[in-house]
Design a protein around this motif. Sequence first.
Motif, PDB file in Angstrom:
ATOM      1  N   GLY A 284       0.869  -1.195  -0.051  1.00  0.00           N
ATOM      2  CA  GLY A 284      -0.124  -0.117   0.079  1.00  0.00           C
ATOM      3  C   GLY A 284       0.893   1.408  -0.034  1.00  0.00           C
ATOM      4  O   GLY A 284       1.667   1.418   0.788  1.00  0.00           O
ATOM      5  N   GLY A 285       0.579   2.081  -0.906  1.00  0.00           N
ATOM      6  CA  GLY A 285       1.328   3.591  -1.148  1.00  0.00           C
ATOM      7  C   GLY A 285       2.505   3.124  -1.947  1.00  0.00           C
ATOM      8  O   GLY A 285       3.386   4.081  -2.112  1.00  0.00           O
ATOM      9  N   ASN A 286       2.746   1.991  -2.460  1.00  0.00           N
ATOM     10  CA  ASN A 286       4.164   1.672  -3.278  1.00  0.00           C
ATOM     11  C   ASN A 286       3.761   1.056  -4.576  1.00  0.00           C
ATOM     12  O   ASN A 286       4.329  -0.229  -4.679  1.00  0.00           O
ATOM     13  CB  ASN A 286       5.204   1.046  -2.509  1.00  0.00           C
ATOM     14  N   VAL A 287       2.595   1.106  -5.262  1.00  0.00           N
ATOM     15  CA  VAL A 287       2.022   0.257  -6.280  1.00  0.00           C
ATOM     16  C   VAL A 287       2.098   1.210  -7.352  1.00  0.00           C
ATOM     17  O   VAL A 287       2.007   2.639  -7.415  1.00  0.00           O
ATOM     18  CB  VAL A 287       0.735  -0.088  -6.109  1.00  0.00           C
ATOM     19  N   GLU A 288       2.427   0.805  -8.590  1.00  0.00           N
ATOM     20  CA  GLU A 288       2.550   1.439  -9.757  1.00  0.00           C
ATOM     21  C   GLU A 288       1.020   1.643 -10.364  1.00  0.00           C
ATOM     22  O   GLU A 288       0.421   0.735 -10.285  1.00  0.00           O
ATOM     23  CB  GLU A 288       3.325   0.467 -10.931  1.00  0.00           C
ATOM     24  N   PRO A 289       0.669   2.776 -10.257  1.00  0.00           N
ATOM     25  CA  PRO A 289      -0.790   2.988 -10.643  1.00  0.00           C
ATOM     26  C   PRO A 289      -0.945   2.677 -12.098  1.00  0.00           C
ATOM     27  O   PRO A 289      -0.352   3.268 -13.210  1.00  0.00           O
ATOM     28  CB  PRO A 289      -0.919   4.462 -10.480  1.00  0.00           C
ATOM     29  N   ILE A 290      -2.180   2.014 -12.327  1.00  0.00           N
ATOM     30  CA  ILE A 290      -2.377   1.587 -13.674  1.00  0.00           C
ATOM     31  C   ILE A 290      -3.892   2.080 -13.892  1.00  0.00           C
ATOM     32  O   ILE A 290      -4.563   2.221 -12.831  1.00  0.00           O
ATOM     33  CB  ILE A 290      -2.671  -0.075 -13.972  1.00  0.00           C
ATOM     34  N   ASP A 291      -4.303   2.416 -15.078  1.00  0.00           N
ATOM     35  CA  ASP A 291      -5.573   3.019 -15.260  1.00  0.00           C
ATOM     36  C   ASP A 291      -6.692   2.184 -14.985  1.00  0.00           C
ATOM     37  O   ASP A 291      -6.630   1.111 -14.995  1.00  0.00           O
ATOM     38  CB  ASP A 291      -5.399   3.272 -16.970  1.00  0.00           C
ATOM     39  N   HIS A 292      -7.660   2.725 -14.226  1.00  0.00           N
ATOM     40  CA  HIS A 292      -8.904   2.058 -13.995  1.00  0.00           C
ATOM     41  C   HIS A 292      -9.461   1.075 -15.045  1.00  0.00           C
ATOM     42  O   HIS A 292     -10.241   0.200 -14.459  1.00  0.00           O
ATOM     43  CB  HIS A 292      -9.895   2.977 -13.238  1.00  0.00           C
TER      44      HIS A 292
END
Length: 380
Positions: A284-292
């Motif tokens: 949590g807080g260290n994830v590569e964000p991917i489009d929803h």
Amino acid sequence: MGLSRISAELIAAVGFLLLTHTLPTCLGIRSFPNSAGSAASFGFSEAPDYTNGVECRPHSGGARAVCDSPAVHVAMTLDSEYLRGSIAAVHSVLRHASCPEEIFFHFIATESDPAILTRTVRSVFPSLSFKLYIFREETVTGLISSSIRPALENPLNYARNYLGDMIDPCVKRVVYLDSDLVLVDDVAKLWEINMTDSKVIGAPEYCHANFTKYFTDSFWSDPVLSRVFGPRRPCYFNTGVMVMDLVKWREGQFRKKIENWMELQRKNRIYELGSLPPFLLVFGGNVEPIDHRWNQHGLGGDNVAGSCRALHPGPVSLLHWSGKGKPWVRLDERKPCPLDYLWQPYDLYKGRAKVQYLQHQAQHLGLTSNFYGSYSSYLF
């Protein structure tokens, strides 16, 4: 007009048109088998034969070896209860892939049924490149604590924790997918996302969700545990769709870090859900964000039986029936939610009758490709 307000009949036709209209990322389909075929003995029809497009690298044909390059590696669990969903998920991946012959599937199963699962997959997808790994339940049974739903206590739910140990070391990256989803886009786009800095996993994040609810009051009241995230700003993410850097996973011994939290949970209950919270605690807080668009989740109504959900705002590349309600169960019970009809075209369980039914529905309603086109920007 929102998709959730469209009648079930119209969505059934849209689902049929999803199956029968050629999309930019789809390959040619030869045909459904003329005869029942060996797959029918397992209750499934043989899938259409998907081949590489002209833009793909030349392929000599036949199944790939696990270490062959190039390949897009996809990992999924297989069990008898969710097999129908898994088959539909694989079908959807192949249908929308630009280069389906470059996809290699890593299937994780328990010791109880690997032989019949292997035969079933091979009979439904004769040319599929895949390897089946045995997950020994005793590896994790001593770490599993009770959850709000018994289904979440299935040892296979925790198999994703051990992918770095089970999958061959030559595989550097894998896309993990749950069994209750379908893709309507090319999985290679998900596979190719850029993982920045030290990120080990990538997933769509939902920072508007109330993160505190995933842990108990005893967790937040503990002065040590409540500071576990430190400077990180954690957001909820769903572990049913993840891109995993297996090199960094192995080097960082993340399997052991997750197990440590599971051991603590057994001694001092700090969460109520199953395999998700340990992932939140570690990543949590260290994830590569991917489009929803790559995880339109919650379509199974979360933990509320009989709950129908609409899609989140925005485009869709993957539909995910996380929660109690599975589309194949609701369709069989003739109590489907509207969006369940978008899963149905990928269902190969007695698939011929289902396709004929959807074709009849489309003809009955007089729908055309122009009608389909009005929704294509929403779905793709």
